[in-house]
Design an enzyme around this catalytic site. Sequence first.
Site, mmCIF file in Angstrom:
data_model
loop_
_atom_site.group_PDB
_atom_site.id
_atom_site.type_symbol
_atom_site.label_atom_id
_atom_site.label_comp_id
_atom_site.label_asym_id
_atom_site.label_seq_id
_atom_site.Cartn_x
_atom_site.Cartn_y
_atom_site.Cartn_z
ATOM 1 N N GLY A 9 0.811 -1.227 0.000
ATOM 2 C CA GLY A 9 0.000 0.000 0.000
ATOM 3 C C GLY A 9 0.839 1.269 0.000
ATOM 4 O O GLY A 9 2.021 1.248 0.353
ATOM 5 N N ARG A 13 -1.520 8.921 3.731
ATOM 6 C CA ARG A 13 -1.792 9.787 4.885
ATOM 7 C C ARG A 13 -0.583 9.987 5.800
ATOM 8 O O ARG A 13 -0.650 10.730 6.771
ATOM 9 C CB ARG A 13 -2.984 9.228 5.680
ATOM 10 N N GLY A 99 1.484 -5.541 6.868
ATOM 11 C CA GLY A 99 2.779 -4.933 7.180
ATOM 12 C C GLY A 99 2.680 -3.679 8.007
ATOM 13 O O GLY A 99 3.673 -3.216 8.562
ATOM 14 N N ALA A 376 42.512 17.614 34.348
ATOM 15 C CA ALA A 376 41.522 18.365 33.572
ATOM 16 C C ALA A 376 42.157 18.921 32.304
ATOM 17 O O ALA A 376 43.286 19.390 32.316
ATOM 18 C CB ALA A 376 40.970 19.497 34.416
#
Length: 453
Positions: A9, A13, A99, A376
């Site tokens: 399909g 939409r 599906g 650091a």
Amino acid sequence: MNIVILAAGIGKRMHSERPKVLHLLAGRPVLSHVISTARALATNRLIVVVGHGAEAVREAIAAPDIKFVLQAEQQGTGHAVQQALPFIDPSLPTLVLYGDVPLTRASTLRRLVKAAANGHYGVLTVTLDDPCGYGRIVRDCDGRIIRIIEQKDANPWQRQICEINTGIVISPSGRLEAWLSSLKNDNMQHEFYLTDVVERAINDGVEVVGVQPDDIWEALGVNNKRQLADLERVYQRNEALRLLDSGVTLVDPSRIDVRGTLECGAEVLIDVNCVFEGHVVLGDYVNIEPNCVIRETTIAAGTRVNAFTYIDGACLGENVVLGPYARLRSGTILSSNAHVGNFVEIKNAVLGHYAKANHLSYIGDADIGARVNIGAGTITCNYDGVNKHRTVVCDDVFIGSDTQLVAPVIVGSGATLAAGTTVWHDVPAGALALNEKTQIAKTEYARPVKKKA
Ligand code: UD1
Ligand code: CA
């Protein structure tokens, strides 16, 4: 049995170029959920009917056990199943799945298969408060299913029926070919409806049985983005309940997203807004603070992941402390009791037991030994603009703040790197490495002042 999954399909939409069945639910295509469910059943032949975006669909989900069949023109669900017939085993029943209906439980399908044993035709139906848009199940006064009528073809009386066709059916295969080839498209949509097979079966003396799923969401499809979002929430809720039932503490079960498989040991705690992707394993007593993203990672017992940490492709040992705001990239291995603090990025590197990188560092392509302290701002300069090189820091090294390690370089065990050192050359074990620098203090110095407008 044969399983035919309809996935041809168009999905108009969704308002998207991507074929409908390839939109993602919990991080993987909607169709791949259906395929996983099909595989969980005793499937002999698995056939996927593709049409719109056929190439993309094939590419996304190709696997040796899947036969793809092209339905070049979408002439209806009956026509779609007809395309698959040459590839089914006629001696076994055929289950038709959609599906775009991803969350049907395998156990529900097993019930349908069982109800339709002995050559019956089985239909999965569900009763909805608002059945609008669906095919309605018409039963006779004895409660037997006699036909399915599409919304568009239904009369006002039939439209009152709240029991709908989910589309999922199981049929004896022997007569399916005859039934399908007798279908007509003299309906409102000019399509060959699979639903019309019900009447053909009854005419041939085949009993039609209905089975209902335990939950309505098992029958819901993805036709638009709202439905996709709704089913995502259903999926995530189920996943959260599964975790809670297995003993995991979720601070808020509505604020966790699992897009893959999450395995948890005992006494695991997961705070809000965490996302898990791919295969993630959390050992006993692992604690994940809020807002972490963890992908394809294994975390051993007792490790704590503090807030806002991002981990992708790492392996963490026991009692590691991470974050807040740490980033571990692929190939990171942290040995037990390692500490990685805020704004530290690690890639393709190993940190030894009790190694620490607590603040603001980049460690890439490196082997860091046990008990190494990474000050650091320490950076491995692993990239020369063309190639990557490795940095090796042996056990018990102390790296002062703001150090650059220009790879390839080896720092011997127990060495000390002074703050601000650029390390170009290997450092012998136990040595102190520093760059000679001078400090000047200009006493005759006046700060610039802001000009008046
Ligand atoms: C279908 C059923 C309806 C049911 C509803 C449930 C028919 C005639 N109607 O209607 O009774 O209530 O599903 O959601 O069967 N597909 C193809 N090729 C085609 C047409 C469809 O592969 O030619 C696939 C679609 O990709 C989709 C599924 O079949 O996965 C259903 O098609 P769709 O057009 O959504 O059917 P509905 O009109 O919703
Ligand atoms: Ca549909």
